[in-house]
Write an enzyme that holds these catalytic residues in place. Sequence first.
Site, PDB file in Angstrom:
ATOM      1  N   CYS A  71       4.658  -1.750  -6.152  1.00 34.03           N
ATOM      2  CA  CYS A  71       4.474  -0.292  -6.177  1.00 34.03           C
ATOM      3  C   CYS A  71       4.220   0.229  -4.767  1.00 34.03           C
ATOM      4  O   CYS A  71       3.166  -0.046  -4.176  1.00 34.03           O
ATOM      5  CB  CYS A  71       3.320   0.025  -7.133  1.00 34.03           C
ATOM      6  N   CYS A  74       1.126   2.367  -4.199  1.00 32.75           N
ATOM      7  CA  CYS A  74      -0.081   1.529  -4.283  1.00 32.75           C
ATOM      8  C   CYS A  74      -0.344   0.849  -2.937  1.00 32.75           C
ATOM      9  O   CYS A  74      -1.483   0.833  -2.448  1.00 32.75           O
ATOM     10  CB  CYS A  74       0.072   0.451  -5.351  1.00 32.75           C
TER      11      CYS A  74
END
Length: 144
Positions: A71, A74
């Site tokens: 991600c 993230c």
Amino acid sequence: MDNASPVHVVCAGCGAKNRIAAARLGDRPLCGRCGESLLDDQPVELTDANFDAVTAGTELPVLVDFWAPWCGPCRAMAPQFEQAAQTLRGRALLAKVNSDDNPAVSARFGIRSIPTLVRLQRGREVTRQSGAVAASQIVRLATG
Ligand SMILES: [Zn+2]
């Protein structure tokens, strides 16, 4: 918080429940059983196995970052989360859950998008925020 009374902090490494004097929470206390750092400048790693023991047994606010290695947002937020952990040392426990590796706890919290930050108090959800945010917002989320 009464400054004289001890605060329970559960070790993410071994699960031991430690009693830390409130005045010493910011002094990087170590686990009395395994010697790992309890409240360091770094977020701790929580898993399906230790999540409940640590979040329910720790009397400080616990802010959990649900994330995954693939991600991009993230990964972009990770340095902000670490910066917030330094700012909050001794006042809150910042933790990371890899949602790929820990599907049970991620499903229980209904995590549909990552990153999602969930603030817990004695294991109960207080608030949550989805999407990458700056360190100052992470600090507010953990303490506000
Ligand atoms: Zn320990």
